[in-house]
Motif scaffolding. Structure first.
Motif, PDB file in Angstrom:
ATOM      1  N   UNK A 172      55.959  25.459  86.749  1.00  0.00           N
ATOM      2  CA  UNK A 172      54.534  25.277  86.480  1.00  0.00           C
ATOM      3  C   UNK A 172      54.016  26.184  85.363  1.00  0.00           C
ATOM      4  N   UNK A 173      54.868  27.025  84.818  1.00  0.00           N
ATOM      5  CA  UNK A 173      54.417  27.989  83.813  1.00  0.00           C
ATOM      6  C   UNK A 173      53.988  27.289  82.532  1.00  0.00           C
ATOM      7  N   UNK A 174      53.134  27.976  81.772  1.00  0.00           N
ATOM      8  CA  UNK A 174      52.655  27.421  80.501  1.00  0.00           C
ATOM      9  C   UNK A 174      53.814  27.156  79.547  1.00  0.00           C
ATOM     10  N   UNK A 175      54.858  27.947  79.654  1.00  0.00           N
ATOM     11  CA  UNK A 175      55.995  27.809  78.741  1.00  0.00           C
ATOM     12  C   UNK A 175      56.829  26.573  79.040  1.00  0.00           C
ATOM     13  N   UNK A 176      56.988  26.243  80.311  1.00  0.00           N
ATOM     14  CA  UNK A 176      57.956  25.196  80.667  1.00  0.00           C
ATOM     15  C   UNK A 176      57.351  23.924  81.251  1.00  0.00           C
ATOM     16  N   UNK A 177      56.091  23.972  81.675  1.00  0.00           N
ATOM     17  CA  UNK A 177      55.531  22.754  82.265  1.00  0.00           C
ATOM     18  C   UNK A 177      55.149  21.777  81.160  1.00  0.00           C
ATOM     19  N   UNK A 178      55.714  20.567  81.183  1.00  0.00           N
ATOM     20  CA  UNK A 178      55.437  19.602  80.116  1.00  0.00           C
ATOM     21  C   UNK A 178      54.103  18.885  80.335  1.00  0.00           C
ATOM     22  N   UNK A 179      53.660  18.198  79.312  1.00  0.00           N
ATOM     23  CA  UNK A 179      52.537  17.283  79.494  1.00  0.00           C
ATOM     24  C   UNK A 179      52.916  16.278  80.580  1.00  0.00           C
ATOM     25  N   UNK A 180      51.945  15.869  81.370  1.00  0.00           N
ATOM     26  CA  UNK A 180      52.260  14.996  82.500  1.00  0.00           C
ATOM     27  C   UNK A 180      52.843  13.654  82.056  1.00  0.00           C
TER      28      UNK A 180
END
Length: 266
Positions: A172-180
């Motif tokens: 869920x991190x800003x670095x690894x969570x992709x656009x849905x």
């Protein structure tokens, strides 16, 4: 030329003509038989292709098959099909229940804003944490990233509850969570890449094998079904404190107020 010789010549010519016609008729027959045979082969091949396509079309997808497969429960789960996940040793009766979808951007925002504080409250013994994870965004957006990530979270949970929490935070991190709308979680190598940022999962062969082999795919589908059946859950994240649905806190202060309003005190 004598009359006799003339008759003989005419007879010979007629015979040659007859023989030539017979040869042509035989060649035409052979050609017709070849054309018929080729047509039959083509029809059979087409029918076979159609039959194969029908069989393939009727064949269940990987995830449809997983929904009916025998469940391998991750460690640290309980209940039917291991769909109950409760973490923490709180002596109180307080339970914070999170309903999330791995692809959900609002869940990622919640994790990035409040996740660390939520985990600390569990570690401090203020409450237990319970998780029910769904995959409805795969259907809504198309793809299989939510299901695949959920299966990988099962593999992390099998390592330890701490590995599960840390891995969920990394996904869920800003670095690894992709656009849905980007189905990056469908890629096993990407899930393993993110896992390598978690100490307990870094280069963990057992975890990686479970992700690549889909060891917990059937579990993920049962967990998803549990999410679908959950009462009062219409969106993600849905947060319940002691079975009472609260709003989606956008700050640590909001979270602490939600706990206080629910009667959870330090």
């Amino acid at each position: 030329m004598s009359k006799r010789n003339s008759q003989t010549a005419k007879s010979a010519a007629r015979e040659r003509l007859r023989l030539e016609r017979e040869r042509q008729a035989k060649r035409a027959k052979v050609r017709r038989q070849a054309i018929v045979a080729a047509s039959v082969v083509a029809v059979l091949a087409a029918a076979g292709g159609i039959g194969y396509a029908v069989v393939q079309t009727g064949k269940p997808t990987k995830w449809e098959a997983a929904a009916d497969a025998t469940v391998v429960k991750p460690a640290n789960t309980s209940g039917a099909n291991g769909a109950t996940v409760v973490i923490g040793d709180s002596k109180s009766d307080n339970v914070v229940h999170l309903y999330e979808d791995p692809r959900c951007p609002a869940c990622a925002q919640f994790e990035q804003t409040v996740g660390e504080t939520v985990d600390k409250g569990m570690q401090d013994g203020d409450y237990k944490l319970s998780f029910t994870l769904g995959t409805f965004l795969d259907d809504r957006l198309s793809g299989e990233g939510s299901k695949n990530a959920l299966s990988a979270l099962g593999a992390a949970l099998d390592v330890s509850p701490e590995a599960f929490l840390d891995y969920k935070a990394a996904l869920y991190s800003a670095k690894y969570h992709p656009e849905e709308t980007t189905d990056k979680f469908a890629d096993d190598s990407y899930l393993i890449k993110v896992a390598n940022t978690v100490d307990a999962l870094k280069n963990n062969k057992k975890f990686q094998d479970a992700v690549e082999k889909g060891t917990y795919d059937a579990w993920a589908m049962r967990m998803s079904k549990s999410f679908d059946d959950a009462e009062g859950v219409q969106s993600t994240p849905t947060i319940k404190i002691n079975d009472k649905t609260v709003g989606n806190p956008s700050s640590v202060a909001d979270w602490e107020k939600s706990l206080k309003d629910a009667g959870v005190t330090k």
